[in-house]
Design a protein around this motif. Sequence first.
Motif, mmCIF file in Angstrom:
data_model
loop_
_atom_site.group_PDB
_atom_site.id
_atom_site.type_symbol
_atom_site.label_atom_id
_atom_site.label_comp_id
_atom_site.label_asym_id
_atom_site.label_seq_id
_atom_site.Cartn_x
_atom_site.Cartn_y
_atom_site.Cartn_z
ATOM 1 N N ARG A 1 16.300 100.203 97.411
ATOM 2 C CA ARG A 1 17.172 100.637 98.511
ATOM 3 C C ARG A 1 16.388 100.875 99.798
ATOM 4 N NH1 ARG A 1 19.455 105.180 98.790
ATOM 5 N NH2 ARG A 1 17.812 106.231 97.647
ATOM 6 N N LYS A 2 15.087 101.097 99.659
ATOM 7 C CA LYS A 2 14.306 101.482 100.838
ATOM 8 C C LYS A 2 13.334 100.373 101.229
ATOM 9 C CE LYS A 2 14.656 106.345 99.680
ATOM 10 N NZ LYS A 2 13.999 107.536 99.174
ATOM 11 N N ALA A 3 13.176 100.196 102.526
ATOM 12 C CA ALA A 3 12.213 99.193 103.005
ATOM 13 C C ALA A 3 11.293 99.824 104.033
ATOM 14 C CB ALA A 3 12.933 98.007 103.626
ATOM 15 N N VAL A 4 10.025 99.531 103.895
ATOM 16 C CA VAL A 4 9.011 100.043 104.818
ATOM 17 C C VAL A 4 8.595 98.914 105.769
ATOM 18 C CG1 VAL A 4 6.711 101.068 105.009
ATOM 19 C CG2 VAL A 4 8.191 101.685 103.073
ATOM 20 N N ASP B 1 19.305 100.181 102.294
ATOM 21 C CA ASP B 1 20.103 101.123 103.094
ATOM 22 C C ASP B 1 19.254 102.184 103.792
ATOM 23 O OD1 ASP B 1 19.459 103.019 101.171
ATOM 24 O OD2 ASP B 1 21.420 102.954 100.202
ATOM 25 N N THR B 2 17.937 102.119 103.612
ATOM 26 C CA THR B 2 17.060 103.072 104.297
ATOM 27 C C THR B 2 15.882 102.304 104.902
ATOM 28 O OG1 THR B 2 17.679 104.741 102.683
ATOM 29 C CG2 THR B 2 15.741 105.224 104.025
ATOM 30 N N LEU B 3 15.783 102.360 106.218
ATOM 31 C CA LEU B 3 14.730 101.627 106.934
ATOM 32 C C LEU B 3 13.648 102.629 107.322
ATOM 33 C CD1 LEU B 3 17.179 99.810 109.406
ATOM 34 C CD2 LEU B 3 16.330 98.911 107.221
ATOM 35 N N ILE B 4 12.442 102.384 106.891
ATOM 36 C CA ILE B 4 11.351 103.325 107.179
ATOM 37 C C ILE B 4 10.327 102.609 108.063
ATOM 38 C CG2 ILE B 4 9.570 104.800 106.157
ATOM 39 C CD1 ILE B 4 11.255 104.525 103.480
ATOM 40 N N PHE B 5 10.205 103.051 109.290
ATOM 41 C CA PHE B 5 9.267 102.427 110.222
ATOM 42 C C PHE B 5 8.006 103.282 110.285
ATOM 43 C CE2 PHE B 5 13.536 101.348 111.585
ATOM 44 C CZ PHE B 5 13.443 99.965 111.704
ATOM 45 N N VAL B 6 6.873 102.663 109.997
ATOM 46 C CA VAL B 6 5.608 103.394 110.132
ATOM 47 C C VAL B 6 5.014 102.976 111.472
ATOM 48 C CG1 VAL B 6 3.356 103.881 109.140
ATOM 49 C CG2 VAL B 6 5.283 103.374 107.636
ATOM 50 N N ILE C 1 1.161 102.137 104.559
ATOM 51 C CA ILE C 1 2.142 102.249 103.472
ATOM 52 C C ILE C 1 2.062 103.649 102.843
ATOM 53 C CG2 ILE C 1 2.858 101.301 101.221
ATOM 54 C CD1 ILE C 1 3.324 99.481 103.766
ATOM 55 N N LEU C 2 0.855 104.136 102.690
ATOM 56 C CA LEU C 2 0.665 105.473 102.110
ATOM 57 C C LEU C 2 1.363 106.546 102.957
ATOM 58 C CD1 LEU C 2 -0.722 106.604 99.626
ATOM 59 C CD2 LEU C 2 -2.875 106.647 100.897
ATOM 60 N N CYS C 3 1.433 106.321 104.275
ATOM 61 C CA CYS C 3 2.106 107.282 105.163
ATOM 62 C C CYS C 3 3.598 107.414 104.820
ATOM 63 C CB CYS C 3 1.982 106.856 106.633
ATOM 64 S SG CYS C 3 0.299 106.927 107.259
ATOM 65 N N ALA C 4 4.177 106.392 104.153
ATOM 66 C CA ALA C 4 5.617 106.418 103.840
ATOM 67 C C ALA C 4 5.891 107.031 102.471
ATOM 68 C CB ALA C 4 6.175 104.999 103.889
#
Length: 298
Positions: free
Chosen positions: A8-11, A54-59, A118-121
């Motif tokens: 569900r989540k993408a980084v 459904d969850t967009l994670i921007f680092v 990636i570790l930050c997420a």
Amino acid sequence: MSQRKPVRKAVFPVAGLGTRFLPATKSIPKEMLPIVDKPLIQYAVEEALEAGIDTLIFVTSRKKHAISDHFDSAFELETRLAADGKTELLERINTIVPDGVSRVHVTQTEALGLGHAILCAESVVGDEPFAILLADDMIRNDGPGALSQMVQLHRESRSSVIGVEEIPDEMTTSYGVVGVDFDDSGHRAIHTIVEKPKLEDAPSRLGVVGRYILDSSVFACLGNVKPGAGGEIQLTDGIAAMLSSHPVLAYPFEGQRYDCGARQGFIKATIDYALEQPDLRDPVLEHLLQVLRESGRI
Ligand code: G1P
């Protein structure tokens, strides 16, 4: 084990410096460079949404407000477009992130490498399988997008999945390269993954492209990774450490991939996407023909 849950989540790691596009990227992130009329990051987000994310994670790094601005509502612009009756344009900017999709921005304070980003997420992802999309790898496909294809394989196999494609000999030093064996189901199970190997050390010519679906156990592995190629914390090294306990499949996706982190790939993508636009196709083809004639190629 997080593999049984849906993806569900993408980084989206977007904190890189983009030095290959300087001076354009001096004040804007390379992920905001447009292919025709959409920034690179939007194509990657659309591919993720199509795959059910459904969850967009921007680092991001501190300087990258342009990316959060792009996905935020723009009240003044929207009011103006509505007043001018420009409903089609309004629709195009309003539907960038549909209702029900959340956005999270995480700051990577130091550019220590893709693995570190990636570790930050980690705390946002938690104990779930998750996707990673590198926006400068653009993948165009008439059918399901590359990430959709990978989600399907993840659902069937319950393994982590990494997008790969054949790369020429001289390119091994620019990619993660995998060694694979075919498993009982005919999938390519990765036994080795090396970041940017010399040709003589490359386990194959299968290069990693910027699409991953990973088990959350990669975070623990990344936490122990020491700086590798280029002195950076490499995602590849975290995945290598995961291989002994988790199956990871290499997946040669269907679709045309453009390396938009380099000028040549960026220009090819621009031409191909322009040719898909009904209003641009004929004038661009005419121009290309003229260029070919003038250069004596035809
Ligand atoms: C990153 C990864 C590499 C992968 C590549 C795909 O490298 O570290 O394993 O093959 O993306 O684009 P970068 O291009 O950031 O140097």
